[in-house]
Design an enzyme around this catalytic site. Structure first.
Site, PDB file in Angstrom:
ATOM      1  N   GLY A 162      16.144  28.235 -45.282  1.00 53.52           N
ATOM      2  CA  GLY A 162      16.604  27.397 -44.184  1.00 53.52           C
ATOM      3  C   GLY A 162      15.456  27.067 -43.257  1.00 53.52           C
ATOM      4  O   GLY A 162      14.273  27.241 -43.594  1.00 53.52           O
ATOM      5  N   GLU A 173      28.819  19.842 -30.489  1.00 52.97           N
ATOM      6  CA  GLU A 173      28.907  19.800 -29.037  1.00 52.97           C
ATOM      7  C   GLU A 173      28.366  18.487 -28.486  1.00 52.97           C
ATOM      8  O   GLU A 173      28.680  18.084 -27.368  1.00 52.97           O
ATOM      9  CB  GLU A 173      28.088  20.968 -28.483  1.00 52.97           C
ATOM     10  CG  GLU A 173      28.548  21.510 -27.173  1.00 52.97           C
ATOM     11  CD  GLU A 173      28.037  22.928 -26.996  1.00 52.97           C
ATOM     12  OE1 GLU A 173      27.456  23.185 -25.944  1.00 52.97           O
ATOM     13  OE2 GLU A 173      28.220  23.755 -27.907  1.00 52.97           O
ATOM     14  N   ARG A 215      29.790  27.897 -24.791  1.00 50.60           N
ATOM     15  CA  ARG A 215      30.758  27.932 -25.880  1.00 50.60           C
ATOM     16  C   ARG A 215      31.799  29.029 -25.729  1.00 50.60           C
ATOM     17  O   ARG A 215      32.965  28.838 -26.083  1.00 50.60           O
ATOM     18  CB  ARG A 215      30.010  28.087 -27.218  1.00 50.60           C
ATOM     19  CG  ARG A 215      29.231  26.851 -27.573  1.00 50.60           C
ATOM     20  CD  ARG A 215      28.403  27.035 -28.822  1.00 50.60           C
ATOM     21  NE  ARG A 215      27.782  25.777 -29.184  1.00 50.60           N
ATOM     22  CZ  ARG A 215      26.985  25.629 -30.235  1.00 50.60           C
ATOM     23  NH1 ARG A 215      26.709  26.659 -31.017  1.00 50.60           N
ATOM     24  NH2 ARG A 215      26.459  24.447 -30.512  1.00 50.60           N
ATOM     25  N   HIS A 266      31.329  30.607 -35.837  1.00 52.16           N
ATOM     26  CA  HIS A 266      30.210  29.684 -36.020  1.00 52.16           C
ATOM     27  C   HIS A 266      28.854  30.355 -36.109  1.00 52.16           C
ATOM     28  O   HIS A 266      28.033  29.978 -36.931  1.00 52.16           O
ATOM     29  CB  HIS A 266      30.217  28.684 -34.859  1.00 52.16           C
ATOM     30  CG  HIS A 266      29.076  27.730 -34.856  1.00 52.16           C
ATOM     31  ND1 HIS A 266      28.810  26.886 -35.920  1.00 52.16           N
ATOM     32  CD2 HIS A 266      28.115  27.459 -33.913  1.00 52.16           C
ATOM     33  CE1 HIS A 266      27.755  26.142 -35.645  1.00 52.16           C
ATOM     34  NE2 HIS A 266      27.298  26.479 -34.439  1.00 52.16           N
ATOM     35  N   HIS A 323      32.695  28.641 -32.080  1.00 51.86           N
ATOM     36  CA  HIS A 323      32.434  27.298 -31.564  1.00 51.86           C
ATOM     37  C   HIS A 323      33.766  26.666 -31.192  1.00 51.86           C
ATOM     38  O   HIS A 323      34.738  26.767 -31.949  1.00 51.86           O
ATOM     39  CB  HIS A 323      31.729  26.453 -32.629  1.00 51.86           C
ATOM     40  CG  HIS A 323      31.141  25.182 -32.096  1.00 51.86           C
ATOM     41  ND1 HIS A 323      31.917  24.124 -31.696  1.00 51.86           N
ATOM     42  CD2 HIS A 323      29.852  24.798 -31.910  1.00 51.86           C
ATOM     43  CE1 HIS A 323      31.132  23.138 -31.284  1.00 51.86           C
ATOM     44  NE2 HIS A 323      29.873  23.525 -31.403  1.00 51.86           N
ATOM     45  N   GLY A 366      14.991  33.287 -48.070  1.00 53.88           N
ATOM     46  CA  GLY A 366      15.792  32.320 -47.327  1.00 53.88           C
ATOM     47  C   GLY A 366      14.997  31.057 -47.069  1.00 53.88           C
ATOM     48  O   GLY A 366      13.867  31.106 -46.574  1.00 53.88           O
ATOM     49  N   LEU A 423      18.481  25.816 -33.344  1.00 51.56           N
ATOM     50  CA  LEU A 423      17.391  25.120 -34.032  1.00 51.56           C
ATOM     51  C   LEU A 423      16.057  25.405 -33.344  1.00 51.56           C
ATOM     52  O   LEU A 423      15.012  25.460 -33.997  1.00 51.56           O
ATOM     53  CB  LEU A 423      17.655  23.619 -34.078  1.00 51.56           C
ATOM     54  CG  LEU A 423      18.804  23.160 -34.994  1.00 51.56           C
ATOM     55  CD1 LEU A 423      18.895  21.643 -35.026  1.00 51.56           C
ATOM     56  CD2 LEU A 423      18.651  23.706 -36.411  1.00 51.56           C
TER      57      LEU A 423
END
Length: 591
Positions: free
Chosen positions: A19, A256, A287, A354, A243, A17, A405
């Site tokens: 990301g 958001e 959320r 989400h 979300h 991965g 994040l």
């Protein structure tokens, strides 16, 4: 299918991965050991690139803040299912990892004094919930894009080896260790084994099992399924976050940060209805609260449009200049997908699947762990997980915006360091097992050799439609029992599925069929966990059990896949003890 040789690659640390979590882990590990990254796509096409709003950290650039406030918000937002030692660890590291990114060259937006720009975000407060706070560090509304490119550049500089367009087929274990992964070369066809001293899964989330979702096409939970197939547990899969603001009809996310900049939600009567559901912070509630409020407005007949099936997100009042400066990507998304100019008219939005709070269970060091209700955890040697594929349980039952994040930076960094430390402790690689990758190789060969059966598309469509209908924002025993029956039927159909494309190069029919198999695996675990959990907590809302039940359900769900493919549930306690006794001192940070 013609016989294909298996190519073996050897590295100290292998990350699956590319990301944010995978690249941050690779960067950290590469500082001391030979490190490789395997990815389905070119790294800068990974799903982190879609993250918009920002990364939470108590930098105090706009107003005084402290990690204790951040920790309080995260625990409360998790509906008290988050592990408090891991949450404290993440919130205390937040300023450090953000400043590291700045020093790597990440182009954050700036305040007038040159410091990193911070905005308000749902669920983030000061003074223990009294008012919203500017805590989320942002690069306009393209924070994930800036982060991913920054990390990729640093990984290239550090000598990380990239294997792009490889698809993971099987987790390899031997002598009580994870020793690597079997993959399929998507470009040319053929099997490749990556033999490693330490392996980390950063394979992303699993919400593409829902029709309306905000995720990239590659987010099909493959790493989670591979762990289940290897006999490892998955944790808290029933907690799937919707979300509040996905674009009506398509699901693309409206950050958001729009509400953080002053946007707000309206029902068909033009009413700002969030004052009824969250009278303190209104549209900046967490959320799960906002998503359920929107769904309830539509259930009560106050939705917008001819069918009453969307809500309006009003933004034009903040001014076109601010929108183009701080939310340029949102303006473009609204224009392309909703056909509206958000500087002049509201955006039609609906809750969209989400984020997955659940995943492969880890401790705060990104080490994959085993353990049950006795609270004792055993580390799986040589195996790590980070990001949305993992469950360090910093998000518990519901994640706060901009903590994702942060999650990938903190646990990517720590996981990479732990991988390197473990790899350096082994003088040699643990040998591969006899006939390594046998099951994964047989799976591909069967699909390519089968000449009868149906295509996967109809099964996938029914899976997404029924998961959204029966296991979505609102759930009941009736809908979840219905979905269990649907999944049993879909799994039977999948046993005779046929791949029509028999080529080896860029065979997306094969890849998507393999992905569907993974999604069927963990969908059963989502439904079983949701059916068993007779309470409402965070993102898991049972209409027939609308209250939280701490006496019986203040615990993590563990799902284990049996040999026949059925799911067995176990549980383990929530860790309620922080690492330290927090002391509170809101401050302006100097760096």
């Amino acid at each position: 299918m013609a016989e294909l040789n298996v190519t073996i690659h050897k590295h100290d640390a292998v990350i699956v991965g590319a990301g944010g979590a995978g690249l941050r882990a690779a960067l950290e590990a590469s500082r001391s050991v030979n490190t490789a990254v395997i990815s389905q796509v070119f790294p800068t096409r990974s799903h982190t690139v879609a993250a918009q709003g920002g990364v939470a950290a108590s930098l105090s650039n706009v107003e005084p803040d402290d990690w204790v406030w951040h920790m309080f918000d995260t625990i409360k937002g998790s509906d008290y299912l988050g592990d408090q030692d891991a949450i404290e660890f993440m919130c205390r590291m937040a300023p450090e990892v953000v400043i590291e990114l700045e020093h790597m060259g990440m182009p954050f937006s700036r305040l007038n004094d040159g410091k990193i720009f911070q905005r308000r975000f749902g669920g983030h407060t000061k003074d223990f919930g009294k008012d919203a706070i500017c805590r989320t560090c942002a690069a306009a509304d393209r924070t994930g894009h800036a982060m991913l490119h920054t990390l990729y550049e640093q990984c290239v500089k550090s000598g990380v080896v990239f294997y792009n367009e490889f698809f993971a087929l099987q987790l390899l274990t031997n002598e009580g260790h994870v020793v690597g992964v079997l993959t399929w070369d998507m470009c040319n066809g053929g099997f490749h084994i990556f033999h490693a001293k330490a392996t980390l899964f950063a394979t992303g989330g699993y919400v593409r099992v829902y029709r309306t979702n905000s995720n990239a096409h590659i987010n099909t939970g493959d790493g989670l399924s591979l762990a289940l197939r290897a006999g490892l547990p998955a944790e808290d899969l029933e907690f799937v976050q919707f979300h509040p603001t996905g674009i009506y009809g398509v699901g693309n996310l409206i950050t958001e940060g729009v509400r953080g900049e002053g946007g707000y939600l309206l029902n068909k009567d033009g009413e700002r209805f969030m004052k009824r559901y969250a009278p303190t912070v209104w549209d900046l509630a967490s959320r799960d609260v906002v998503s359920r409020a929107m769904a309830e407005e539509m259930r009560q007949g106050r939705g917008c449009g001819p069918k009453g099936d969307f809500i309006l997100l009003k933004l034009d009042h903040v001014g076109a200049d601010l929108i183009h400066e701080r939310l340029p990507g949102i303006w473009e998304l609204a224009r392309v997908f909703a056909y509206v100019d958000c500087t002049k008219e509201p955006i039609p939005v609906v809750p969209t699947a989400h984020y997955s709070m659940g995943g492969i269970p880890t401790n705060r060091f990104a080490e994959v762990v085993l353990g049950g209700m006795d609270g004792k955890e055993e580390v799986v040697r040589g195996f790590y997980a980070a990001g949305e594929a993992a469950c360090a349980s910093v998000h518990g039952a519901n994640r706060l915006g901009s903590n994702s994040l942060l999650d990938i930076m903190v646990f990517g960094k720590v996981g990479g360091a732990k991988m390197a430390e473990f790899a350096e402790s082994l003088p040699e690689h643990v040998p591969l097992p006899e006939n390594p990758g046998k099951e994964g190789i047989q799976e591909v060969r069967k699909l390519l050799d089968t000449t009868d059966g149906e295509r996967m598309a109809a099964i996938w469509d029914e899976l997404k439609d029924t998961m959204e209908l029966n296991c979505g924002v609102f759930r009941t025993e009736e809908t979840l029992t219905t979905q269990r029956t649907v999944l049993d039927r879909l799994c039977e159909r999948f046993k005779t599925v046929r791949v029509f494309d028999k080529s080896l190069a860029y065979n997306l029919d094969l890849i998507e069929t393999l992905e569907l198999g993974h999604m069927l695996d963990f969908s059963k675990a989502i439904v079983e966990g949701a059916l068993a959990r007779t309470e409402s907590r965070g993102a898991h809302y049972r209409d027939d059990f609308p209250k939280r039940d701490d006496e019986n359900w203040h615990k993590h769900t563990l799902a284990v896949m049996e040999e026949d493919g059925s799911i067995r549930l176990d549980y383990k306690p929530v860790r309620m003890k922080p690492l330290t006794v927090p002391t509170f001192e809101p401050k302006e940070r100097v760096y």
